[in-house]
Write a protein that holds these residues in place. Sequence first.
Motif, short mmCIF file in Angstrom:
data_model
loop_
_atom_site.label_atom_id
_atom_site.label_comp_id
_atom_site.label_asym_id
_atom_site.label_seq_id
_atom_site.Cartn_x
_atom_site.Cartn_y
_atom_site.Cartn_z
N GLY A 186 -22.45 -12.27 29.35
CA GLY A 186 -21.38 -11.27 29.24
C GLY A 186 -20.93 -11.06 27.81
N VAL A 187 -20.77 -12.14 27.07
CA VAL A 187 -20.39 -12.03 25.66
C VAL A 187 -21.50 -11.34 24.87
CG1 VAL A 187 -19.86 -13.34 23.56
CG2 VAL A 187 -18.81 -13.98 25.73
N GLY A 188 -22.75 -11.64 25.21
CA GLY A 188 -23.88 -11.00 24.53
C GLY A 188 -23.94 -9.50 24.77
N VAL A 189 -23.68 -9.09 26.01
CA VAL A 189 -23.68 -7.65 26.32
C VAL A 189 -22.51 -6.97 25.60
CG1 VAL A 189 -23.33 -5.98 28.18
CG2 VAL A 189 -24.91 -7.89 28.50
N PHE A 190 -21.33 -7.61 25.62
CA PHE A 190 -20.19 -7.05 24.90
C PHE A 190 -20.48 -6.95 23.41
CE2 PHE A 190 -16.12 -7.71 22.65
CZ PHE A 190 -15.49 -6.53 23.03
N GLU A 191 -21.12 -7.97 22.87
CA GLU A 191 -21.49 -7.98 21.45
C GLU A 191 -22.47 -6.85 21.13
OE1 GLU A 191 -21.87 -9.78 17.58
OE2 GLU A 191 -20.72 -10.64 19.22
N LEU A 192 -23.41 -6.63 22.03
CA LEU A 192 -24.38 -5.55 21.83
C LEU A 192 -23.69 -4.19 21.84
CD1 LEU A 192 -27.38 -4.94 21.44
CD2 LEU A 192 -27.60 -4.88 23.92
N LEU A 193 -22.75 -4.01 22.74
CA LEU A 193 -22.00 -2.75 22.77
C LEU A 193 -21.09 -2.61 21.55
CD1 LEU A 193 -21.05 -2.68 26.54
CD2 LEU A 193 -22.82 -1.34 25.40
N LEU A 194 -20.54 -3.72 21.09
CA LEU A 194 -19.64 -3.72 19.94
C LEU A 194 -20.38 -3.48 18.63
CD1 LEU A 194 -16.64 -4.36 19.13
CD2 LEU A 194 -17.43 -6.70 18.76
N SER A 195 -21.67 -3.77 18.60
CA SER A 195 -22.42 -3.69 17.34
C SER A 195 -22.53 -2.27 16.80
CB SER A 195 -23.82 -4.28 17.53
OG SER A 195 -24.57 -3.49 18.42
N LEU A 214 -20.42 -14.35 17.97
CA LEU A 214 -21.69 -15.05 17.86
C LEU A 214 -21.49 -16.56 17.74
CD1 LEU A 214 -23.62 -12.55 15.62
CD2 LEU A 214 -24.31 -13.33 17.88
N VAL A 215 -20.48 -16.97 16.99
CA VAL A 215 -20.18 -18.40 16.91
C VAL A 215 -19.73 -18.92 18.28
CG1 VAL A 215 -18.60 -20.09 15.89
CG2 VAL A 215 -19.67 -18.36 14.44
N PHE A 216 -18.94 -18.12 19.00
CA PHE A 216 -18.53 -18.50 20.34
C PHE A 216 -19.74 -18.63 21.27
CE2 PHE A 216 -16.84 -17.09 24.57
CZ PHE A 216 -16.14 -18.25 24.84
N MET A 217 -20.70 -17.72 21.15
CA MET A 217 -21.91 -17.80 21.96
C MET A 217 -22.71 -19.06 21.62
SD MET A 217 -23.25 -13.85 22.03
CE MET A 217 -24.83 -14.25 22.72
N MET A 218 -22.76 -19.43 20.35
CA MET A 218 -23.47 -20.64 19.96
C MET A 218 -22.78 -21.88 20.53
SD MET A 218 -24.48 -19.71 16.05
CE MET A 218 -25.82 -20.84 15.76
N LEU A 219 -21.46 -21.89 20.53
CA LEU A 219 -20.73 -23.02 21.11
C LEU A 219 -20.92 -23.09 22.62
CD1 LEU A 219 -17.40 -22.86 19.07
CD2 LEU A 219 -19.22 -24.55 18.87
N LEU A 220 -20.95 -21.94 23.28
CA LEU A 220 -21.23 -21.93 24.72
C LEU A 220 -22.62 -22.48 25.02
CD1 LEU A 220 -19.78 -18.51 25.94
CD2 LEU A 220 -19.07 -20.78 26.66
N THR A 221 -23.58 -22.11 24.22
CA THR A 221 -24.94 -22.59 24.43
C THR A 221 -25.04 -24.09 24.18
OG1 THR A 221 -25.70 -20.41 23.71
CG2 THR A 221 -27.35 -22.13 23.88
N ALA A 222 -24.33 -24.58 23.17
CA ALA A 222 -24.30 -26.03 22.94
C ALA A 222 -23.65 -26.74 24.13
CB ALA A 222 -23.55 -26.34 21.65
N GLY A 223 -22.60 -26.16 24.68
CA GLY A 223 -21.97 -26.72 25.87
C GLY A 223 -22.90 -26.70 27.07
N TYR A 224 -23.73 -25.67 27.18
CA TYR A 224 -24.71 -25.61 28.25
C TYR A 224 -25.67 -26.79 28.16
CZ TYR A 224 -28.78 -24.07 30.90
OH TYR A 224 -29.84 -24.02 31.78
#
Length: 157
Positions: A68-77, A89-99
């Motif tokens: 969801g954050v990635g799709v929002f980021e793509l629309l925001l770009s 993007l930093v938030f997405m990286m932290l989410l992936t590390a948490g995954y």
Amino acid sequence: MKIEFYLHQVWLALICVLMFAGLLLPVGQLVNAEGASAELTNFRLNFIEGDSSGAMWAMGVIMIVTLGVGVFELLLSGFRNFILQKRLLVFMMLLTAGYYILFVAYVLLMKGDATFTPYVASAFPLISVVLEYMTIHGVSKAEAHIIAKASGFRLRD
């Protein structure tokens, strides 16, 4: 009105595709000494006997939020809000590390005497972290290019 296309938008689209594919595919298999096996997906643990346990839903939720954050980021770009893009993007990286922290914790808790075999889909979040890092640099480069073009002075990287 001129619409500009940036390379980091391709990386964002690829991140979204990888996260969506990661949601649908199994991420690993546990096999014990007796030959019983269980397949680990992002939402549940499916046993070969037909039973399943829905204890893995947290990994799926993290993947959905990241998607969801990635799709929002793509629309925001397209709106040139570079500071918000970098923060997301930093938030997405932290989410992936948490995954991955949750993934390793689940595998270690369930493993016991069984052997764990990861599938290809378990590498999709790692690939997306690399793409997120490339996207941060792409956003920074696009921001520097726009600032340099608008103000007439040269920025050094």
